[in-house]
Design a protein around this motif. Sequence first.
Motif: not given
Length: 659
Positions: A18, A31, A635-636, A638-639, A642-643
């Motif tokens: 990532l 982001e 999905e966003k 989850t991202l 993670d970020l």
Amino acid sequence: MPDVTAPTPEQLRYLRVLAEKYPTIAAASSEIINLEALLRLPKGTEHFMSDLHGENEAFIHILNSASGVIREKIDTVLGEDVPDTERAELATLVYYPNQKLPELKAKQSDLDAWYRRNLLWLIELCRFVSSKHTRDHVRRCLPANCGHIIDELLHAHFEDHDKDLYYGQIIDSIIRHDRADAYIIRFCEVIKRLAVDRLHIVGDLFDRGPRPDQILDRLIEHHDVDIQWGNHDVVWMGAAAGSPICIFTVLKTTVAYNNLATLENGYGINLRPLEHLAEHLYADTDVEHWRPHIDPRTKPGPEAIARTARMHKAVTIIMLKLEAQVIARNPDFECASRDYLNQIDYAAGTVRCGGKVYPLLDPAFPTVDPACPSRLTDREEEVLQGLVRSFRESERLQRQVKFLYAKGAVYKVFNGNLLFHGAVPMTEDGDFAAETFEGESYSGKALFDYCDRRAREGYFAAPDSPRRQAGQDFLWYLWCGRLSPIFGRSAMTTFERLYIGDPATHAEVKNPYYRHIQYPETADKILEKFGLEGEGCHIINGHVPVRAIEGESPVKGGGKIIVIDGGFCRAYHSRTGIAGYTLVYNSRGLTLRTHQPFESAEKAIREDEDIASRSEQIYAAPRRILVRDTDEGTEKMTLISDLEHLLEAYQAGLLREQV
């Protein structure tokens, strides 16, 4: 993820990957901010179509108009101050810019004034449809050669300067440098691109209508599309894989509907050897009995009809032989009663069907050996092998079928909706019907997943391997098998309709699914099996035309099941009383569009004639649906999580920023 101060090696490997995309704290933070802003936007518009059956002109018109969405936006933006005739002209221009633009220009006495007016309208319309998208998304939809100018026109801030003057100066420059036509065409394409985010095709692209190949070409160009295979699709997929039974099933339907141009002009399939065989062996064919369906848009002469009738019979007999072979090597299919060539008394001219004996309407089988009915003659085998090569070597067909595999599946779960073409096979009692293949029993979702895997083996398993042939036989089963979730009927009664006069034998009994879907509990049971529950979840179904002419409703299961096959194909119009349904799902809910017949693209362009349609909202969301409520939103989010872990890893010194 757990606390990243003590990550597992696998978690740390993921964070390093990532970090390649977000190499600094600033990049990751930016982001996260961008994604959180996206989650607050209204969800994009989804467009559902089903059972297109080769009706390319009607499909392209509905695709261009987004089932009337674009005309509604034109009416909203321009209002009643602009006459209806001018709004209709603008709509046609958006739908068909390359064809309509020359016609409109030829009528203008002051072309520059017309350019200014229409460019202003298109800018406002484009601003309106882009309003629920981020600027970055809109930029990615713009053409490369003039995108920066369109971007400037769409996102100018008029608190800094006079809007009319600003637009006027840019438009005058566009006209002066002879770029008005190009910008009009580009604006029209961007409007159509932004009006619909995703297109869903709920099966049956092929057969009956004239040009399924042109439909698939347009779908390949589409920015975001998925396809749920129909039984008419899987048999073409098998044909492209080189399956003899699928090839002759495709030929049977194509010849029966007199659509030889689809094969010859669309896919470059050489039919001359087949025609020669038919002329040689079936010269005495009863033309009226084997007469193909004639599309009123075509006017074939008597000799052409006779030639096609002879081919129809030749293809049918080869197909029946191949069916007998497939049935014999696949006892799992439980289709032994469908092997009619082995149930004919050739001397008496009769056939056994359903425990009764019937006289054959056509007792002539010149290439059938009663001692071994399924064996092909040397001439038939030669023709078959040539056609197998022709289907396998058709570059266009292979490209389109690979697209069907890449973008398609037996079913799809998306944004709370379950999409499939046929039926979830059920018993009379409303339980999921079980089917046994290769020693294992499958029902419900497990049956759908198994069918999807076997369908892919028919095209992608190793050439000439047993798995590939078995997969190709299974594609034929999906076309017509009793418990095929893509077919959903007791039998494909092709033989009975051609050879037996008693109409009782022609019935194709629908699976009990079609009776049970009247009840909300059935919808809930199916949705739960596919991991969906709660308000706003729906089943979107195709395959069986809704007989609106008889008062049948496409909305079933207490509003949770929508059957959107309304007879798109001309061959069904008299049965349904309409010319198809489409469905639009936006941030406000689900709207069903009921369409009347579409005459031709030429008339639509010449007379600004849209498809007559009626809209009905069948689900109103309790609040506006945002991106965060969708699969994309999940999905966003989850991202984002993670970020955030990536930021913690940077801040804890577990990873270094790459400056």
